[in-house]
Design an enzyme around this catalytic site. Structure first.
Site, PDB file in Angstrom:
ATOM      1  N   GLN A 112       0.793  -1.052   0.032  1.00 44.96           N
ATOM      2  CA  GLN A 112      -0.071  -0.006  -0.061  1.00 44.96           C
ATOM      3  C   GLN A 112       1.028   1.394   0.035  1.00 44.96           C
ATOM      4  OE1 GLN A 112      -2.598   0.330   3.577  1.00 44.96           O
ATOM      5  NE2 GLN A 112      -2.146   2.369   3.496  1.00 44.96           N
ATOM      6  N   SER A 115       1.938   6.677   2.083  1.00 50.87           N
ATOM      7  CA  SER A 115       2.679   7.654   2.892  1.00 50.87           C
ATOM      8  C   SER A 115       3.635   8.502   1.872  1.00 50.87           C
ATOM      9  CB  SER A 115       3.375   7.237   4.083  1.00 50.87           C
ATOM     10  OG  SER A 115       2.465   6.659   4.986  1.00 50.87           O
ATOM     11  N   GLU A 230      -7.690  -0.601   7.026  1.00 53.64           N
ATOM     12  CA  GLU A 230      -6.361  -1.073   7.873  1.00 53.64           C
ATOM     13  C   GLU A 230      -6.549  -1.029   9.347  1.00 53.64           C
ATOM     14  OE1 GLU A 230      -3.677   2.165   7.039  1.00 53.64           O
ATOM     15  OE2 GLU A 230      -2.125   0.698   7.223  1.00 53.64           O
ATOM     16  N   GLU A 368      -2.277   9.964  18.130  1.00 52.71           N
ATOM     17  CA  GLU A 368      -2.820  11.310  18.147  1.00 52.71           C
ATOM     18  C   GLU A 368      -4.093  11.645  17.036  1.00 52.71           C
ATOM     19  OE1 GLU A 368       0.486  10.867  17.807  1.00 52.71           O
ATOM     20  OE2 GLU A 368       0.917  11.229  20.189  1.00 52.71           O
TER      21      GLU A 368
END
Ligand SMILES: Cc1cc2nc3c(=O)[nH]c(=O)nc-3n(C[C@H](O)[C@H](O)[C@H](O)COP(=O)(O)OP(=O)(O)OC[C@H]3O[C@@H](n4cnc5c(N)ncnc54)[C@H](O)[C@@H]3O)c2cc1C
Length: 399
Positions: A112, A115, A230, A368
Site C-alpha cells: 500500500q 505515505s 487498515e 494522536e
C-alpha cells in the site's frame, strides 16, 4: 445476509476432504478455499465470499485455524486486510476477477503506497504526480514506509492527478505493477534490525488507465476504504481468548513466577491479572463491534479499536519484558535483515515484540490522529482548524 454456520460447516468439510489442510501446498489449499467462498465469507459470491457477515467470516476462520489450515493474512497482510476490500468496493469487474484470487493464495503479494516524506498523517497533501498520457498515466514521485514493497508484485497507490483543486479532490488511485520500469524499492531498517518497509521511488512509471481504481479525482474516496479497513485489520481482530501477547505473558509468569508467594510476586501477579482483564475487554469489544457491522466498510469504531490495540500492545509487551527480568534486556538482533522473521505477536521473542510494538502507535495512523478522529466523528466535538480546506493544492504552502 447471514450465512448459516451449518452451510459454512458443509463447505469446510468438503474443502478438507478434497485438500488436506496440513499436507497440501498452501497456495493450492487457499485457491480451493477461495473457490468455495471461504476466503472472505462476507465478500460477494464469486469473489471469494458467500455474501455473509464479518461474524460468519470469523466463524469460518476459527474452524479452519483449528484444523491447522494455512492463513492468507499471514502471507499477504496488506493485500488480505486492506487491498482486497478496496478492490471489492471500488474495482472494475475485470480487476476483481483478475486480482482477488492470486492475492488470497499469496501468489501475488501486495503493498500500500500512501505515505510520502511530506504526507503521513495528512496523507491528502501528497505530491506524487499522475499525468495522463492517452490510455496511460505517468507516475513520478516518492513513497515511504511501504510495508512489503520488496516482496510485492502489485501496489495500491494514490497520486495527484489535478493540482488545481483542493487537496482531497485531485487524487486518483491506481493498481501498480511493482516490477514496472522506473520503480525503485530500497529497504528501511527498523529498531528490531529488520526491514519490513521501504522507500519507493517512481520515475515516470507508466500505468494503463485500465489499472485505475475508482474515478479520476476520486482517489481519496478509495483510500478511505483502505484506511478504514487498515484500522480494523490492525486493531479490530478477535483472536482466541488468552492468545497473542497476553498469552505469552501468562506463559512467562508460569515459567518464572508461579509458586512464589512473596510480596513482589503477588504484585506482579496482580499486574498480570489487570493486563488479562484489559486484553479480554478489548477482545470482547471488538467482537461486539464486528457483530454490529454486518457488512461493508467499517466506520470510526475502527479508530477506537486501533487506538486501544496500540496502547494495550505496548503495555502488554512491556509487561512481558518486565516478567522476563534480566533476560528481558538481552535482545539478540540479527541486524540487518530484509524480512520480518517470525511473527512478533505470538510465539515469538517478547524482547523483539517489545521493540516492534513501539510502531503500533504510528502505523495505520498515529494515536494522536486516532484521538482526533474519535473526537470529531464519534463524540461530535468541534474539528481542528483547517486552513487549507478551500485552497487549491498547488497554492498550499509546503516545505
Ligand atoms: C511499521 C510501519 C509500517 C507502515 N506501513 C505503511 C505502508 O505500508 N504504507 C504506507 O503508506 N504507510 C505506512 N506507514 C506510514 C504510516 O502510515 C505513517 O508513519 C503515519 O501515518 C504517520 O505519518 P508520519 O510518519 O509522516 O508522521 P507525521 O504525520 O509527520 O506526524 C508526526 C507527529 O505529529 C503528530 N501529528 C500529526 N498531525 C497531527 C494532528 N493533526 N493532531 C495531533 N498530532 C498530529 C503525529 O501523531 C506524530 O506524532 C507505516 C508506518 C510504520 C511505523
Amino acid at each position: 445476509m447471514a450465512t448459516s454456520e451449518a452451510a459454512i460447516d458443509e463447505l469446510i468439510d468438503d474443502l478438507v476432504a478434497t485438500v488436506s489442510p496440513t499436507g497440501t501446498d498452501p497456495e493450492k489449499f487457499l485457491g480451493e478455499q477461495f473457490d468455495r467462498g471461504l476466503a472472505w465469507v462476507h465478500f460477494p459470491v464469486g469473489l471469494g465470499g458467500l455474501g455473509g457477515s464479518p461474524t460468519d467470516q470469523l466463524y469460518a476462520m476459527r474452524r479452519l485455524s483449528a484444523l491447522g489450515a494455512p492463513t492468507a493474512a499471514g502471507r499477504n497482510v496488506i493485500g488480505y486486510g486492506m487491498v482486497a476490500p478496496t478492490i471489492v468496493a471500488h474495482g472494475t469487474e475485470e480487476q476483481k476477477h483478475r486480482f482477488l484470487r492470486p492475492l488470497f493464495t499469496g501468489e501475488e503479494i501486495w503493498c500500500q503506497l500512501f505515505s510520502e516524506p511530506g504526507a503521513g498523517s495528512d496523507v491528502a497533501t501528497l505530491s506524487m504526480r499522475a499525468d495522463r498520457d492517452g490510455d496511460e498515466w505517468v507516475l513520478s514521485g516518492q513513497k515511504v514506509w511501504t510495508t512489503l514493497a520488496h516482496e510485492a508484485a502489485y501496489g495500491l497507490i494514490i497520486a495527484r492527478s489535478n493540482p488545481e483543486v483542493v487537496k482531497h479532490k485531485g487524487i486518483t488511485a491506481f493498481l501498480v505493477d511493482m516490477h514496472a520500469p522506473g520503480v525503485d524499492v530500497r529497504p528501511l531498517y527498523q529498531a528490531t534490525g529488520e526491514a519490513e518497509f521501504n522507500e519507493c521511488f517512481f520515475s515516470e512509471v507508466r500505468v494503463p488507465d485500465a489499472m485505475r481504481i475508482g474515478g479520476v479525482g476520486e482517489g481519496w474516496h478509495v483510500s478511505i476504504t483502505t484506511l478504514m479497513n487498515e484500522r480494523v485489520s490492525i486493531g479490530g481482530t478477535v483472536p482466541p481468548r488468552g492468545s497473542g501477547l497476553i498469552g505469552e505473558a501468562v506463559k512467562i509468569w508460569h515459567r518464572r513466577w508461579a509458586g512464589r508467594t512473596d510480596a513482589h510476586a503477588m504484585a506482579v501477579r496482580s499486574e498480570l491479572l489487570q493486563a488479562w482483564v484489559r486484553n479480554e475487554a478489548g477482545r470482547l469489544t471488538n467482537w461486539r463491534a464486528m457483530d454490529l457491522r454486518k457488512a461493508g466498510t467499517p466506520g470510526p469504531e475502527g479508530s477506537v479499536a486501533k487506538l486501544a490495540f496500540a496502547e494495550e500492545n505496548q503495555r502488554t509487551s512491556e509487561l512481558c519484558v518486565d516478567l522476563l527480568g534480566a533476560e528481558g534486556m538481552l535482545y539478540g538482533s540479527r541486524y540487518p535483515q530484509l524480512r520480518p522473521t517470525e511473527s512478533a505477536m505470538s510465539g515469538g521473542d517478547m524482547r523483539k515484540a517489545f521493540i516492534r510494538m513501539r510502531a503500533n502507535s504510528i502505523e495505520g495512523g498515529t494515536s494522536e490522529v486516532m484521538r482526533n478522529i474519535i473526537g470529531e466523528r464519534v463524540l461530535g466535538l468541534p474539528g481542528e482548524p483547517r486552513n487549507d480546506k478551500d485552497v487549491p493544492w498547488k497554492d498550499v504552502p509546503r516545505s
